[in-house]
Motif scaffolding. Structure first.
Motif, PDB file in Angstrom:
ATOM      1  N   LEU A 159     129.923  18.184 152.391  1.00  0.00           N
ATOM      2  CA  LEU A 159     129.144  17.723 153.402  1.00  0.00           C
ATOM      3  C   LEU A 159     127.750  17.743 152.958  1.00  0.00           C
ATOM      4  O   LEU A 159     127.252  18.280 151.919  1.00  0.00           O
ATOM      5  CB  LEU A 159     129.091  19.015 154.570  1.00  0.00           C
ATOM      6  CG  LEU A 159     130.200  19.558 155.207  1.00  0.00           C
ATOM      7  CD1 LEU A 159     129.891  20.743 156.141  1.00  0.00           C
ATOM      8  CD2 LEU A 159     130.480  18.398 156.232  1.00  0.00           C
ATOM      9  N   PRO A 160     126.914  16.757 153.707  1.00  0.00           N
ATOM     10  CA  PRO A 160     125.386  16.466 153.113  1.00  0.00           C
ATOM     11  C   PRO A 160     124.783  17.806 153.134  1.00  0.00           C
ATOM     12  O   PRO A 160     124.895  18.935 153.677  1.00  0.00           O
ATOM     13  CB  PRO A 160     124.812  15.696 154.208  1.00  0.00           C
ATOM     14  CG  PRO A 160     126.053  15.155 154.956  1.00  0.00           C
ATOM     15  CD  PRO A 160     127.384  16.046 155.044  1.00  0.00           C
ATOM     16  N   ALA A 165     125.761  22.556 159.378  1.00  0.00           N
ATOM     17  CA  ALA A 165     126.865  23.401 158.924  1.00  0.00           C
ATOM     18  C   ALA A 165     126.332  24.046 157.560  1.00  0.00           C
ATOM     19  O   ALA A 165     126.612  25.099 156.937  1.00  0.00           O
ATOM     20  CB  ALA A 165     128.159  23.197 158.869  1.00  0.00           C
ATOM     21  N   THR A 166     126.060  23.246 156.736  1.00  0.00           N
ATOM     22  CA  THR A 166     125.588  23.522 155.331  1.00  0.00           C
ATOM     23  C   THR A 166     124.225  24.196 155.300  1.00  0.00           C
ATOM     24  O   THR A 166     124.251  25.318 154.800  1.00  0.00           O
ATOM     25  CB  THR A 166     125.043  22.358 154.664  1.00  0.00           C
ATOM     26  OG1 THR A 166     126.069  21.365 154.418  1.00  0.00           O
ATOM     27  CG2 THR A 166     124.936  22.675 152.985  1.00  0.00           C
ATOM     28  N   LEU A 167     123.219  24.252 156.308  1.00  0.00           N
ATOM     29  CA  LEU A 167     122.330  25.209 156.334  1.00  0.00           C
ATOM     30  C   LEU A 167     122.577  26.422 156.872  1.00  0.00           C
ATOM     31  O   LEU A 167     122.052  27.438 156.505  1.00  0.00           O
ATOM     32  CB  LEU A 167     121.056  24.344 157.377  1.00  0.00           C
ATOM     33  CG  LEU A 167     120.567  23.130 156.918  1.00  0.00           C
ATOM     34  CD1 LEU A 167     119.756  22.585 158.325  1.00  0.00           C
ATOM     35  CD2 LEU A 167     119.703  23.100 155.587  1.00  0.00           C
ATOM     36  N   ALA A 212     135.701  31.831 150.946  1.00  0.00           N
ATOM     37  CA  ALA A 212     136.683  31.758 152.393  1.00  0.00           C
ATOM     38  C   ALA A 212     135.903  31.204 153.276  1.00  0.00           C
ATOM     39  O   ALA A 212     136.297  30.298 154.225  1.00  0.00           O
ATOM     40  CB  ALA A 212     137.268  32.965 152.524  1.00  0.00           C
ATOM     41  N   GLY A 213     134.842  31.653 153.767  1.00  0.00           N
ATOM     42  CA  GLY A 213     133.940  30.946 154.931  1.00  0.00           C
ATOM     43  C   GLY A 213     133.601  29.759 154.783  1.00  0.00           C
ATOM     44  O   GLY A 213     133.517  29.076 155.734  1.00  0.00           O
ATOM     45  N   LEU A 214     133.089  29.243 153.453  1.00  0.00           N
ATOM     46  CA  LEU A 214     132.865  27.894 153.237  1.00  0.00           C
ATOM     47  C   LEU A 214     133.829  26.940 153.668  1.00  0.00           C
ATOM     48  O   LEU A 214     133.761  25.932 154.093  1.00  0.00           O
ATOM     49  CB  LEU A 214     132.226  27.667 151.721  1.00  0.00           C
ATOM     50  CG  LEU A 214     130.862  28.469 151.527  1.00  0.00           C
ATOM     51  CD1 LEU A 214     130.542  28.222 150.096  1.00  0.00           C
ATOM     52  CD2 LEU A 214     129.989  28.034 152.340  1.00  0.00           C
ATOM     53  N   ALA A 220     136.544  23.095 159.841  1.00  0.00           N
ATOM     54  CA  ALA A 220     135.711  22.986 161.170  1.00  0.00           C
ATOM     55  C   ALA A 220     134.883  21.736 161.428  1.00  0.00           C
ATOM     56  O   ALA A 220     134.819  21.260 162.447  1.00  0.00           O
ATOM     57  CB  ALA A 220     135.330  24.185 161.801  1.00  0.00           C
ATOM     58  N   SER A 221     134.413  21.499 160.287  1.00  0.00           N
ATOM     59  CA  SER A 221     133.231  20.365 160.376  1.00  0.00           C
ATOM     60  C   SER A 221     133.946  19.253 159.971  1.00  0.00           C
ATOM     61  O   SER A 221     133.285  18.124 160.086  1.00  0.00           O
ATOM     62  CB  SER A 221     132.198  20.744 159.424  1.00  0.00           C
ATOM     63  OG  SER A 221     131.454  21.872 159.818  1.00  0.00           O
ATOM     64  N   THR A 222     135.038  18.971 159.512  1.00  0.00           N
ATOM     65  CA  THR A 222     135.697  17.829 159.129  1.00  0.00           C
ATOM     66  C   THR A 222     136.436  17.068 160.478  1.00  0.00           C
ATOM     67  O   THR A 222     137.314  17.726 160.919  1.00  0.00           O
ATOM     68  CB  THR A 222     136.800  17.944 157.979  1.00  0.00           C
ATOM     69  OG1 THR A 222     136.108  18.665 156.823  1.00  0.00           O
ATOM     70  CG2 THR A 222     137.518  16.634 157.596  1.00  0.00           C
TER      71      THR A 222
END
Length: 224
Positions: A159-160, A165-167, A212-214, A220-222
């Motif tokens: 992800l960027p 979601a990255t933040l 695991a969380g990442l 979920a973000s894909t």
């Protein structure tokens, strides 16, 4: 040739070495006082008396009390996790997951190694009661480190780095470290007695939990 004037002679190097020793003595003394009493309650007179330096030396090396406190905060950040270390790790050819592990390892070991020193206490005080120099130190120290972390997490999740979601993931991954920085001692004394800051076990736990969380957030973000 007059070798006595050479910058390589011991006589020429001595003043610089003495000056650096004086600067470090003032910095260490100020760090201890700021840690024990806080910035507002620590006076320049106390720093001079305890470091056996005069006010002119403090002003020469740090300009004023604000400059000295700024230097103390920078040193505290360096003792916990140097920006140069993060840059080196981020530019390695290792997998993103290994880069994250390396940063977590340095950070957790830094928390453990500095537990008895003044650096963590100064940072904790500053976070709980911010001073006027905090924005400058954050811009210089915290923001570049956060950007490196976001880049690495973005690589892991594909992800960027500025994706929401990255933040959010950066907060989730490193919030435990911030919590340990601020609350480890009262937590282990009153809430979870027996919780030890065991670096190897804690690093493994944080990495398992983080990866695991990442992975879950990435799925979920894909887009389907």
């Amino acid at each position: 040739m007059d070798l006595s004037a050479s910058p390589q002679t011991p006589a020429a190097r001595a003043p610089r070495q003495d000056g650096q020793a004086t600067r470090q003595q003032i910095l260490e003394t100020a760090g201890q006082l700021f840690a024990e009493q806080g910035y507002a309650n620590t006076t320049s007179k106390q720093i001079c008396e305890n470091s056996k330096a005069n006010n002119a030396s403090v002003n020469y090396h740090f300009e004023n009390k604000d400059g000295l406190y700024r230097a103390v905060l920078r040193e505290a950040h360096d003792r916990l996790l140097r920006i140069e270390t993060m840059i080196t790790l981020s530019q390695s050819q290792d997998r993103a997951e290994d880069k994250l592990r390396a940063i977590v390892t340095v950070l957790i070991e830094g928390l453990a190694n500095q537990r008895e020193g003044w650096a963590l206490k100064v940072l904790t005080r500053e976070l709980l009661s911010p001073s006027s120099v905090l924005p400058e130190v954050l811009e210089e120290q915290a923001f570049p480190k956060a950007q490196i972390v976001r880049n690495i997490l973005g690589q892991i999740m594909q992800l960027p780095p500025d994706d929401p979601a990255t933040l959010r993931s950066a907060v989730s991954v490193f919030a435990p470290c911030l919590f340990l920085l601020i609350a480890h001692e009262p937590l282990t004394r009153h809430v979870l007695p027996g919780l030890a800051l065991d670096p190897p076990a804690l690093i493994e736990h944080m990495m398992s939990y983080a990866l695991a969380g990442l992975a879950a957030v990435s799925r979920a973000s894909t887009p389907v």
